[in-house]
Design a protein around this motif. Structure first.
Motif, mmCIF file in Angstrom:
data_model
loop_
_atom_site.group_PDB
_atom_site.id
_atom_site.type_symbol
_atom_site.label_atom_id
_atom_site.label_comp_id
_atom_site.label_asym_id
_atom_site.label_seq_id
_atom_site.Cartn_x
_atom_site.Cartn_y
_atom_site.Cartn_z
ATOM 1 N N UNK A 4 0.824 -1.195 0.000
ATOM 2 C CA UNK A 4 0.000 0.000 0.000
ATOM 3 C C UNK A 4 0.872 1.264 0.000
ATOM 4 N N UNK A 5 1.947 1.269 0.778
ATOM 5 C CA UNK A 5 2.857 2.416 0.811
ATOM 6 C C UNK A 5 3.530 2.600 -0.549
ATOM 7 N N UNK A 6 3.913 1.518 -1.190
ATOM 8 C CA UNK A 6 4.515 1.602 -2.523
ATOM 9 C C UNK A 6 3.517 2.177 -3.525
ATOM 10 N N UNK A 7 2.292 1.741 -3.446
ATOM 11 C CA UNK A 7 1.245 2.252 -4.334
ATOM 12 C C UNK A 7 1.052 3.755 -4.125
ATOM 13 N N UNK A 8 0.971 4.197 -2.890
ATOM 14 C CA UNK A 8 0.794 5.622 -2.606
ATOM 15 C C UNK A 8 2.001 6.442 -3.082
ATOM 16 N N UNK A 9 3.191 5.893 -2.896
ATOM 17 C CA UNK A 9 4.393 6.602 -3.306
ATOM 18 C C UNK A 9 4.443 6.813 -4.817
ATOM 19 N N UNK A 10 3.932 5.869 -5.591
ATOM 20 C CA UNK A 10 3.938 6.031 -7.048
ATOM 21 C C UNK A 10 2.864 7.000 -7.508
ATOM 22 N N UNK A 11 1.810 7.212 -6.717
ATOM 23 C CA UNK A 11 0.715 8.087 -7.109
ATOM 24 C C UNK A 11 0.931 9.545 -6.704
#
Length: 173
Positions: free
Chosen positions: A29-36
């Motif tokens: 989830x943190x990786x997803x947020x970081x890419x967005x």
């Protein structure tokens, strides 16, 4: 092993597996947020980065390079002249009257010779124009006081100082 030990190990293993899955889920989830999320960069940081990685020199080749070299030299000269007081003019009267020279030499403060035969005229007779110019450029410590280099205005060029000293000498005659 007893039954309650096996039961504890099963439940403890399930709790560890659950915590590992939650950790993995949080990481994803943190990786997803970081890419967005769009990261804005501070312009000052960007400028420092560009200054650090800028080339040390320039390469000029051929006719195009010669024109670029001439333009770069003209820009460098203009940049140097932008920091010179009085726009690089060497009018001794203008420099004397509009800078720190007049403050001391008009009143004779700190042993500065006045613009008359007894002041700057006597110094000229004793030391000569070259010595006066050298002392004005480099500074001078006399028995009565101290003259800072370039009269306390380090932005003045040597040519401007020389023109000012020559004007002062001409006024003492």
């Amino acid at each position: 092993m007893r039954n309650y030990d096996l039961e504890f190990l099963k439940r403890f293993s399930l709790v560890l597996a659950f915590l590992a899955l939650v950790t993995l889920g949080l990481i994803l989830f943190a990786y997803y947020l970081n890419t967005k999320v769009v990261h804005t960069q501070d312009p000052a940081i960007q400028q420092r980065l560009l200054a650090r990685i800028a080339p040390v020199g320039d390469v000029y080749a051929g006719a195009t390079g010669a024109a670029a070299q001439a333009a770069a030299a003209a820009a460098a000269q203009a940049s140097l002249l932008a920091n010179i007081p009085f726009d690089g003019r060497t009018d001794g009267a203008e420099i004397f009257n509009n800078s720190t020279c007049t403050g001391c030499h008009t009143a004779g403060i700190g042993g500065a010779p006045k613009l008359d035969a007894a002041g700057i005229g006597a110094r000229l007779a004793e030391q000569g124009i070259d010595t006066l110019v050298t002392q004005a450029i480099n500074g001078f410590t006399g028995s009565a006081g101290v003259m800072p280099a370039k009269g306390g205005n380090p932005a003045l060029t040597d040519e401007q100082i020389k023109a000012t000293v020559e004007w002062m000498v001409a006024q003492s005659k």
